[in-house]
Design a protein around this motif. Structure first.
Motif, PDB file in Angstrom:
ATOM      1  N   ARG A 255      -1.044  -3.442  -5.243  1.00  8.71           N
ATOM      2  CA  ARG A 255      -1.761  -3.755  -6.476  1.00  8.71           C
ATOM      3  C   ARG A 255      -3.245  -3.429  -6.342  1.00  8.71           C
ATOM      4  O   ARG A 255      -3.875  -2.946  -7.279  1.00  8.71           O
ATOM      5  CB  ARG A 255      -1.560  -5.257  -6.784  1.00  8.71           C
ATOM      6  CG  ARG A 255      -2.026  -5.685  -8.098  1.00  8.71           C
ATOM      7  CD  ARG A 255      -1.059  -5.181  -9.183  1.00  8.71           C
ATOM      8  NE  ARG A 255      -1.841  -4.825 -10.323  1.00  8.71           N
ATOM      9  CZ  ARG A 255      -1.929  -3.607 -10.849  1.00  8.71           C
ATOM     10  NH1 ARG A 255      -1.238  -2.615 -10.387  1.00  8.71           N
ATOM     11  NH2 ARG A 255      -2.674  -3.364 -11.870  1.00  8.71           N
ATOM     12  N   ALA A 256      -3.804  -3.685  -5.176  1.00  4.63           N
ATOM     13  CA  ALA A 256      -5.228  -3.444  -4.945  1.00  4.63           C
ATOM     14  C   ALA A 256      -5.571  -1.961  -4.905  1.00  4.63           C
ATOM     15  O   ALA A 256      -6.728  -1.586  -5.087  1.00  4.63           O
ATOM     16  CB  ALA A 256      -5.664  -4.111  -3.635  1.00  4.63           C
ATOM     17  N   ARG A 257      -4.579  -1.120  -4.686  1.00  5.57           N
ATOM     18  CA  ARG A 257      -4.833   0.314  -4.526  1.00  5.57           C
ATOM     19  C   ARG A 257      -4.634   1.139  -5.787  1.00  5.57           C
ATOM     20  O   ARG A 257      -4.787   2.352  -5.755  1.00  5.57           O
ATOM     21  CB  ARG A 257      -3.943   0.873  -3.428  1.00  5.57           C
ATOM     22  CG  ARG A 257      -4.317   0.331  -2.081  1.00  5.57           C
ATOM     23  CD  ARG A 257      -3.405   0.857  -1.015  1.00  5.57           C
ATOM     24  NE  ARG A 257      -3.755   0.257   0.251  1.00  5.57           N
ATOM     25  CZ  ARG A 257      -3.893   0.944   1.359  1.00  5.57           C
ATOM     26  NH1 ARG A 257      -3.669   2.236   1.376  1.00  5.57           N
ATOM     27  NH2 ARG A 257      -4.213   0.326   2.468  1.00  5.57           N
ATOM     28  N   THR A 258      -4.264   0.495  -6.896  1.00  3.50           N
ATOM     29  CA  THR A 258      -3.998   1.270  -8.106  1.00  3.50           C
ATOM     30  C   THR A 258      -4.320   0.472  -9.353  1.00  3.50           C
ATOM     31  O   THR A 258      -4.327  -0.765  -9.325  1.00  3.50           O
ATOM     32  CB  THR A 258      -2.519   1.723  -8.161  1.00  3.50           C
ATOM     33  OG1 THR A 258      -2.329   2.565  -9.295  1.00  3.50           O
ATOM     34  CG2 THR A 258      -1.569   0.537  -8.240  1.00  3.50           C
ATOM     35  N   THR A 259      -4.585   1.193 -10.413  1.00  2.59           N
ATOM     36  CA  THR A 259      -4.738   0.548 -11.724  1.00  2.59           C
ATOM     37  C   THR A 259      -3.464   0.732 -12.541  1.00  2.59           C
ATOM     38  O   THR A 259      -3.368   0.229 -13.650  1.00  2.59           O
ATOM     39  CB  THR A 259      -5.928   1.143 -12.492  1.00  2.59           C
ATOM     40  OG1 THR A 259      -5.724   2.542 -12.642  1.00  2.59           O
ATOM     41  CG2 THR A 259      -7.235   0.867 -11.757  1.00  2.59           C
ATOM     42  N   ALA A 260      -2.505   1.453 -11.972  1.00  3.83           N
ATOM     43  CA  ALA A 260      -1.231   1.673 -12.661  1.00  3.83           C
ATOM     44  C   ALA A 260      -0.409   0.386 -12.683  1.00  3.83           C
ATOM     45  O   ALA A 260      -0.625  -0.521 -11.881  1.00  3.83           O
ATOM     46  CB  ALA A 260      -0.436   2.776 -11.960  1.00  3.83           C
ATOM     47  N   THR A 261       0.530   0.341 -13.593  1.00  6.17           N
ATOM     48  CA  THR A 261       1.452  -0.785 -13.655  1.00  6.17           C
ATOM     49  C   THR A 261       2.294  -0.812 -12.387  1.00  6.17           C
ATOM     50  O   THR A 261       2.756   0.218 -11.910  1.00  6.17           O
ATOM     51  CB  THR A 261       2.372  -0.641 -14.884  1.00  6.17           C
ATOM     52  OG1 THR A 261       1.562  -0.612 -16.051  1.00  6.17           O
ATOM     53  CG2 THR A 261       3.349  -1.786 -14.982  1.00  6.17           C
ATOM     54  N   CYS A 262       2.482  -1.989 -11.847  1.00  6.64           N
ATOM     55  CA  CYS A 262       3.236  -2.156 -10.613  1.00  6.64           C
ATOM     56  C   CYS A 262       4.619  -2.725 -10.934  1.00  6.64           C
ATOM     57  O   CYS A 262       4.724  -3.791 -11.524  1.00  6.64           O
ATOM     58  CB  CYS A 262       2.476  -3.093  -9.682  1.00  6.64           C
ATOM     59  SG  CYS A 262       3.269  -3.350  -8.086  1.00  6.64           S
ATOM     60  N   MET A 263       5.670  -1.991 -10.527  1.00  8.06           N
ATOM     61  CA  MET A 263       7.045  -2.441 -10.728  1.00  8.06           C
ATOM     62  C   MET A 263       7.673  -2.735  -9.381  1.00  8.06           C
ATOM     63  O   MET A 263       7.691  -1.894  -8.492  1.00  8.06           O
ATOM     64  CB  MET A 263       7.876  -1.364 -11.434  1.00  8.06           C
ATOM     65  CG  MET A 263       9.341  -1.759 -11.601  1.00  8.06           C
ATOM     66  SD  MET A 263      10.369  -0.443 -12.276  1.00  8.06           S
ATOM     67  CE  MET A 263       9.850  -0.487 -13.989  1.00  8.06           C
ATOM     68  N   ALA A 264       8.225  -3.941  -9.252  1.00  5.49           N
ATOM     69  CA  ALA A 264       8.967  -4.309  -8.044  1.00  5.49           C
ATOM     70  C   ALA A 264      10.447  -4.049  -8.310  1.00  5.49           C
ATOM     71  O   ALA A 264      11.011  -4.581  -9.257  1.00  5.49           O
ATOM     72  CB  ALA A 264       8.737  -5.768  -7.715  1.00  5.49           C
ATOM     73  N   VAL A 265      11.054  -3.223  -7.488  1.00  8.40           N
ATOM     74  CA  VAL A 265      12.474  -2.916  -7.632  1.00  8.40           C
ATOM     75  C   VAL A 265      13.250  -3.861  -6.725  1.00  8.40           C
ATOM     76  O   VAL A 265      13.030  -3.897  -5.525  1.00  8.40           O
ATOM     77  CB  VAL A 265      12.761  -1.444  -7.285  1.00  8.40           C
ATOM     78  CG1 VAL A 265      14.238  -1.141  -7.405  1.00  8.40           C
ATOM     79  CG2 VAL A 265      11.947  -0.534  -8.206  1.00  8.40           C
TER      80      VAL A 265
END
Length: 92
Positions: A14-24
Motif C-alpha cells: 500500500r505504501a508503494r503505490t497510489t493504485a487500488t490494492c486488491m487482496a486475492v
C-alpha cells in the motif's frame, strides 16, 4: 498463515503505490481461512478483494465483508443473480 505477515505485506504494498490494492484470497486462503486473511488485508490497506470463483466471493460477502469483490474464474453460463448484493462480478 501468519496474519502479522499478511498485515505487514499489505501495508508495505500500500505504501508503494497510489493504485487500488486488491487482496486475492482464493482457495480459502490456501487453507488458512480466506475470511481472516481478507479482514486482515482490508484492515491494513487493501480496498478490494479477489476470489477465484463466485462461490468464494459469496462466502466473503456472507461473512459480512463489504469491500468490492472480484470473482475471476467464471463460466459464461454462471448464474450471477446471487451477486446482486455488491459483488464486483455483478457490476463489471
Amino acid at each position: 498463515m501468519d496474519l502479522a505477515a499478511v498485515a505487514a505485506n499489505t501495508r508495505r504494498l500500500r505504501a508503494r503505490t497510489t493504485a487500488t490494492c486488491m487482496a486475492v484470497v482464493k482457495a480459502d486462503g490456501f487453507g488458512h481461512g480466506a475470511v481472516e486473511i481478507a479482514r486482515t488485508a482490508l484492515a491494513h490497506g487493501a480496498e478490494e478483494l479477489g476470489a477465484a470463483t463466485l462461490t468464494e466471493a459469496l462466502a466473503l460477502r456472507g461473512a459480512g465483508l463489504t469491500a468490492p469483490v472480484l470473482s475471476r474464474l467464471n463460466s459464461p453460463y454462471e448464474d450471477f443473480a446471487p451477486t446482486d448484493h455488491g459483488c464486483a462480478a455483478h457490476r463489471r
